[in-house]
Structures are given as C-alpha cells and as structure tokens.
Motif scaffolding. Structure first.
Motif, PDB file in Angstrom:
ATOM      1  N   VAL A  56       0.390  -1.084   0.197  1.00  0.00           N
ATOM      2  CA  VAL A  56      -0.078  -0.048   0.341  1.00  0.00           C
ATOM      3  C   VAL A  56       0.543   1.144  -0.066  1.00  0.00           C
ATOM      4  O   VAL A  56       2.493   0.883   0.597  1.00  0.00           O
ATOM      5  CB  VAL A  56      -0.911  -0.416   1.119  1.00  0.00           C
ATOM      6  CG1 VAL A  56      -1.598   1.236   1.522  1.00  0.00           C
ATOM      7  CG2 VAL A  56      -2.028  -0.869   0.861  1.00  0.00           C
ATOM      8  N   LEU A  57       0.074   2.563  -0.796  1.00  0.00           N
ATOM      9  CA  LEU A  57       1.277   3.583  -0.837  1.00  0.00           C
ATOM     10  C   LEU A  57       1.351   4.707   0.721  1.00  0.00           C
ATOM     11  O   LEU A  57       0.548   4.151   1.135  1.00  0.00           O
ATOM     12  CB  LEU A  57       0.853   4.313  -1.974  1.00  0.00           C
ATOM     13  CG  LEU A  57       1.000   3.927  -3.903  1.00  0.00           C
ATOM     14  CD1 LEU A  57      -0.004   4.322  -4.448  1.00  0.00           C
ATOM     15  CD2 LEU A  57       1.954   4.027  -4.244  1.00  0.00           C
ATOM     16  N   THR A  58       2.455   4.931   0.697  1.00  0.00           N
ATOM     17  CA  THR A  58       2.955   5.429   1.762  1.00  0.00           C
ATOM     18  C   THR A  58       2.111   7.042   1.457  1.00  0.00           C
ATOM     19  O   THR A  58       2.112   7.230   0.346  1.00  0.00           O
ATOM     20  CB  THR A  58       4.132   5.865   2.349  1.00  0.00           C
ATOM     21  OG1 THR A  58       4.730   5.908   0.685  1.00  0.00           O
ATOM     22  CG2 THR A  58       4.611   4.445   3.200  1.00  0.00           C
ATOM     23  N   HIS A  59       2.555   8.749   2.550  1.00  0.00           N
ATOM     24  CA  HIS A  59       1.927   9.381   1.634  1.00  0.00           C
ATOM     25  C   HIS A  59       2.754   9.792   0.824  1.00  0.00           C
ATOM     26  O   HIS A  59       2.919  10.162  -0.627  1.00  0.00           O
ATOM     27  CB  HIS A  59       1.977  10.405   2.727  1.00  0.00           C
ATOM     28  CG  HIS A  59       1.615  11.994   2.103  1.00  0.00           C
ATOM     29  ND1 HIS A  59       0.884  12.820   1.616  1.00  0.00           N
ATOM     30  CD2 HIS A  59       2.818  12.967   2.534  1.00  0.00           C
ATOM     31  CE1 HIS A  59       0.789  13.053   1.539  1.00  0.00           C
ATOM     32  NE2 HIS A  59       2.177  13.804   2.243  1.00  0.00           N
ATOM     33  N   ALA A  60       4.340   9.418   1.010  1.00  0.00           N
ATOM     34  CA  ALA A  60       5.045   9.975  -0.379  1.00  0.00           C
ATOM     35  C   ALA A  60       5.277   8.925  -1.337  1.00  0.00           C
ATOM     36  O   ALA A  60       5.207   9.789  -2.739  1.00  0.00           O
ATOM     37  CB  ALA A  60       6.333   9.186   0.067  1.00  0.00           C
ATOM     38  N   GLY A  61       4.535   7.764  -1.383  1.00  0.00           N
ATOM     39  CA  GLY A  61       4.212   6.994  -2.249  1.00  0.00           C
ATOM     40  C   GLY A  61       3.131   7.434  -2.998  1.00  0.00           C
ATOM     41  O   GLY A  61       3.326   7.514  -4.501  1.00  0.00           O
TER      42      GLY A  61
END
Length: 315
Positions: A56-61
């Motif tokens: 799952v994407l992080t905020h940076a991702g």
C-alpha cells in the motif's frame, strides 16, 4: 526519476503486489524487489507499506505516483503531437462510451470517420456511466462520451448534443388526457406533481440520470413511490410501456429501445429538462486533427439523430 523507474513504481502501485507487477513487466520477482529496495534507499523514503499481502502506498508513494502519472500524460501528449506532425493523419485514438451509445457510434460515426482517416487506429472501450473520468485522467482514454455533470476540474469537454429527459408511461395512461402543449417542449407537457400517487421504476443511484431525476422530484415536492431501482433504463422503459409503472429516461433510451407497444412520453420540468451529451478529454491535452474530426462526426450524427426523432416523437 526516469521513465523505467516510474513504470516500475506505477506497476507495483497498480497491482499492490511485487509478484503480479513483475509478471506484468516481464521481470523476475527478485529483480523488481531489488529495484524497489534500491530506489527507496536512494530516496531515503518508503514508497510502500506492506499491509497483509498487499503493498500500500505511503504518503510519499502517493505523491510519487501522482506526479509520475502527470509526467506520463505529458509524455503521451508530446509523443502524439510529434507523431501527428511527422505522420500527418496516422495515430491511435482510444475512445470510451456507454453501452447505449456504443452501437450508434460504431455503426453511424465510424464509417464516415474512417473515410477521412483510414490510417487511424481506433480502440473502443465500453465504460460504466459512473466511471468515465478515472481512465481519462489516468491517460487510458483520449476521449469519452457521456452526459454531464463532470466532477473533476481537470477534465474539459465539447458539447455533442442535447436530449430531453422524458416521462414514460403506457400508451393509454390517464396522464395522456392531462398533458398540455407548451412552447419549448418537444412532447406534451405534464406536471410531475400529478404523478404523486403513481408507482415508479427509477434509475439506480450510480447512473448519471439519477441526479436529474432526484432534482425533478425535489422541485415537484414529493418523494415518489418506487417499486424498484434499475441499472437498465431501457428495461425500465419497456416495463413502463407495458403498464408496470412510470419511469424517467433520456430520448436516446427511447430511440434505442425496441418496444412491443409504443409508450406515451411527456416533457417534464420548467418548461422541460435537457441533458448535455459531451466529448470529454483531459484538460490541456493535445487533440490531433483526427481527434477533433471524430468529435465533429459525433456532433453531426447525434445532432441529426435528435432532430429526426424530435420531428416525429412516439406518443
């Protein structure tokens, strides 16, 4: 960031799995895993968190994916513009439409367009009416044809045609004796408040027509007695024509529906209610000449169809 790097990250984000992303990229799973580890190390940031079996994407991702998507869209526009300059009328046009419009587009728009642009490759995609915007913004479609409204400010459009939202009933319904001729209305006009005691079959909430229908009943001042909500407006029109209730539909649905017995149709609203059928595309996208020609063909065909239908509406 380079295009290979962004392609890999977008694939992982799309599949939420290293294994599935690697398969889609024709890479080995260890190769893609090593790439992601090295990229995150060089950035000093994690782009993905593992949640169960999913990545799952992080905020940076999320920010990386958003910007990478924008960059790919710009590259696609540039490639298309350069191809258009270099090859003139050769290119690919990816078009989305609903199942209702699809047959008419393919049968009546496609032949005329291909006479002008025989070397343009057309890729059609049938899209659910509630999900036209996402593939446009992602760059998966160049054009999509649907009815307003549009939610995203990053989508622009050109008007193709208008069609009226009409009340559909069985041919001998008592409402036919109450309808009036009104200026600006294509059909006998009925005050929707007169249907307060009627049973309705209405479009389900995910259909774009649903918002217009809700507004009409709000103005009429009552909540209708609904027997059920349907995803198929054509089926609702057939049931209304057979006397199983009233429904609201667009003119296009009457045009494309085969009835065993013709329905009665009425204008509703003040003085009537129209929908706007548009050709939508990503705001700021480069539109090659052949794309503009396809839009013009749509305007010619659908405008003409409506004029023909309006001249002799079913009663």
């Amino acid at each position: 960031m380079d295009f290979k790097e962004m392609t890999y990250v977008l694939a992982i984000a799309r599949h939420q799995s290293i294994t599935k992303a690697a398969n889609s990229l024709y890479l080995s799973q260890p190769t893609l895993t090593k790439f992601l580890q090295q990229l995150e190390a060089s950035l000093g940031l994690r782009l993905f968190d593992r949640v169960g079996k999913r990545l799952v994407l992080t905020h940076a991702g999320e920010r990386y994916v958003a910007r990478a998507t924008e960059i790919f869209a710009i590259k696609t526009d540039l490639d298309q513009e350069l191809q258009d300059i270099a090859q003139g009328r050769t290119g690919t046009l990816r078009i989305g439409f609903s199942s209702v419009r699809g047959r008419e587009i393919i049968l009546n728009v496609l032949p005329g367009f291909l006479k002008i642009h025989p070397k343009v490759l057309l890729k059609f995609r049938e899209v659910d009416t509630s999900s036209f915007e996402a593939p446009l913004l992602a760059g998966d479609l160049d054009l999509a044809f649907f009815n307003l409204p549009i939610q995203s400010p990053n989508i622009d459009y050109q008007v193709v045609a208008y069609d009226e939202v009409i009340l559909v009933a069985r041919q001998d319904h008592p409402l036919t004796r109450l309808a009036q001729e009104r200026p600006g209305c294509l059909y006998p006009w009925i005050d929707l408040s007169l249907t307060r005691e009627e049973v309705f079959i209405l479009p389900s909430a995910e259909l774009r027509l649903s918002a217009i229908v809700s507004r009409l009943f709000d103005i009429a001042g009552f909540f209708p007695n609904v027997s059920f909500y349907s995803k198929s407006i054509e089926s609702s029109c057939i049931l209304a024509a057979e006397g199983y209730g009233l429904t609201l539909a667009g003119e296009q649905h009457i045009i494309h529906t085969k009835f065993d017995r013709a329905p009665a149709v009425f204008s509703v609203g003040d003085p009537c209610t129209r929908r706007t059928f548009v050709a939508a595309y990503r705001r700021g996208a480069y539109l090659p000449e052949y794309t503009q020609d396809f839009i013009r063909q749509m305007q010619a065909v659908f405008g003409k169809k409506r004029d023909h239908f309006s001249a002799d509406p079913p009663r």
